[in-house]
Design a protein around this motif. Structure first.
Motif, short mmCIF file in Angstrom:
data_model
loop_
_atom_site.label_atom_id
_atom_site.label_comp_id
_atom_site.label_asym_id
_atom_site.label_seq_id
_atom_site.Cartn_x
_atom_site.Cartn_y
_atom_site.Cartn_z
N SER A 98 0.82 -1.20 0.00
CA SER A 98 0.00 0.00 0.00
C SER A 98 0.86 1.26 0.00
O SER A 98 0.62 2.20 -0.76
N MET A 99 1.89 1.28 0.84
CA MET A 99 2.71 2.48 0.98
C MET A 99 3.70 2.67 -0.17
O MET A 99 4.17 3.78 -0.42
N CYS A 100 4.04 1.59 -0.87
CA CYS A 100 4.94 1.68 -2.03
C CYS A 100 4.17 1.92 -3.32
O CYS A 100 4.78 2.10 -4.38
N SER A 101 2.85 1.90 -3.25
CA SER A 101 2.03 2.14 -4.43
C SER A 101 1.98 3.63 -4.76
O SER A 101 2.13 4.48 -3.90
N THR A 102 1.75 3.91 -6.03
CA THR A 102 1.48 5.26 -6.48
C THR A 102 0.18 5.25 -7.27
O THR A 102 -0.33 4.17 -7.63
N TYR A 103 -0.35 6.43 -7.57
CA TYR A 103 -1.56 6.52 -8.35
C TYR A 103 -1.36 5.88 -9.73
O TYR A 103 -2.23 5.19 -10.25
N VAL A 104 -0.17 6.12 -10.30
CA VAL A 104 0.13 5.61 -11.64
C VAL A 104 0.41 4.12 -11.60
O VAL A 104 0.04 3.38 -12.52
N ARG A 105 1.06 3.66 -10.52
CA ARG A 105 1.48 2.25 -10.47
C ARG A 105 1.16 1.65 -9.10
O ARG A 105 2.02 1.61 -8.21
N PRO A 106 -0.06 1.18 -8.89
CA PRO A 106 -0.40 0.52 -7.63
C PRO A 106 0.21 -0.88 -7.57
O PRO A 106 0.40 -1.53 -8.60
N ILE A 107 0.54 -1.31 -6.37
CA ILE A 107 1.03 -2.67 -6.13
C ILE A 107 -0.07 -3.43 -5.40
O ILE A 107 -0.53 -3.00 -4.34
N VAL A 108 -0.49 -4.53 -5.97
CA VAL A 108 -1.59 -5.31 -5.40
C VAL A 108 -1.05 -6.34 -4.42
O VAL A 108 -0.19 -7.16 -4.78
N PRO A 109 -1.51 -6.35 -3.16
CA PRO A 109 -1.12 -7.39 -2.22
C PRO A 109 -2.05 -8.60 -2.32
O PRO A 109 -3.26 -8.45 -2.46
N LEU A 110 -1.47 -9.79 -2.29
CA LEU A 110 -2.25 -11.02 -2.30
C LEU A 110 -1.67 -11.96 -1.25
O LEU A 110 -0.52 -12.38 -1.36
N ILE A 111 -2.45 -12.24 -0.22
CA ILE A 111 -2.01 -13.13 0.85
C ILE A 111 -2.89 -14.37 0.85
O ILE A 111 -4.13 -14.27 0.95
N VAL A 112 -2.28 -15.53 0.68
CA VAL A 112 -3.01 -16.80 0.76
C VAL A 112 -2.22 -17.74 1.65
O VAL A 112 -1.03 -17.97 1.44
N LYS A 113 -2.89 -18.30 2.66
CA LYS A 113 -2.21 -19.16 3.62
C LYS A 113 -3.09 -20.35 3.98
O LYS A 113 -4.32 -20.29 3.92
#
Length: 263
Positions: free
Chosen positions: A198-213
């Motif tokens: 979330s904090m490394c994302s930008t408006y132009v380039r969001p980073i999607v987190p995916l957690i599966v356990k």
């Protein structure tokens, strides 16, 4: 990314031995060159050196700054809420929240529940491709070791609580559940990687987190390591199956393949 070495071993087992171990700025990692016909993606895999939320956040932030991916994934093991899931089930976090910060009042912690959510369009894509007996069975059969005959792998979507402690207290889980009705699981790393994305994302380039356990215990006095290997494997097998389907789709492949500019 994984929190433990055994979880990284599960990832290696699923994605195969054709990988290279490299190091960059003091971080050791594995690189997989994954090919499907003419399509090709690169997967970087690493584990945090210490257990817990802080190490997860720092390791994930460093990795995201180094490689600038579109997708940040964590696989591995978690504890489950006994009334909601079974041992061996998979939990995909629709949102992660931190349960260890808040206000201490009269001996009781009132958590702030800071949280990061997975985008609805990602959850919709996952649900559309995982709501099938075929995929659930695919996750199970590849393990290759004896499992309970009545095991029917189920994939759940819901909230995952995260904190720095190893929990062996059923009453604490019930307390968290009373404050978050969608709570399915609890672990020590998920919020760290989700917050980093979330904090490394930008408006132009969001980073999607995916957690599966995978659910390996219920965070109570009967907690054991018996399900660790299977859950590490199953969560990685889920990721493999989802990526395989995504890469076969033109728009999904182009989204994953997109490389960040240096501007």
């Amino acid at each position: 990314m994984t929190g433990l070495h055994e979880e990284l071993v599960g990832l290696q087992r699923v994605f195969g031995s054709e990988c290279h171990r490299l190091a960059r700025y003091g971080t050791s990692y594995l690189v997989y060159e994954w090919r499907r016909s003419s399509r090709h993606v690169r997967i970087v895999a690493l584990r945090q050196q210490e257990k817990g939320l802080t190490s997860s956040a720092v390791t994930a932030t460093k990795a995201l700054c180094l490689w600038r991916p579109k997708l940040a994934v964590m696989t591995g093991i978690c504890a489950g809420v006994k009334s909601a899931v079974n041992l061996g089930d998979l939990v995909v976090a629709s949102q992660c929240f931190e349960h260890s910060s808040g206000q201490l009042r009269d001996g009781e912690l009132i958590p702030e529940q800071n949280r990061v959510s997975t985008p609805p369009w990602v959850l919709d894509f996952l649900m559309a491709h995982t709501d099938s007996q075929e995929l659930q069975e695919q996750v199970r059969v590849g393990f290759g070791q004896s499992l309970p005959s009545d095991l029917i792998p189920t994939i759940h979507y819901g909230a995952m609580a995260c904190g720095p402690q190893v929990i062996k207290d059923q009453s604490y889980i019930e307390s968290l559940k009373s404050k978050e009705h969608s709570l399915l699981a609890i672990d020590m790393e998920s919020y760290g990687i989700a917050l980093a994305a979330s904090m490394c994302s930008t408006y132009v380039r969001p980073i999607v987190p995916l957690i599966v356990k995978g659910v390996c215990d219920f965070a109570d006095s009967e907690k054991t390591d018996a399900w660790h290997d299977y859950c590490s494997y199953a969560s990685a097998a889920f990721l493999h199956a989802v990526l395989d389907r995504a890469i076969s789709r033109e728009r999904a492949y182009n989204w994953i393949k997109d490389i960040a500019n240096d501007d």
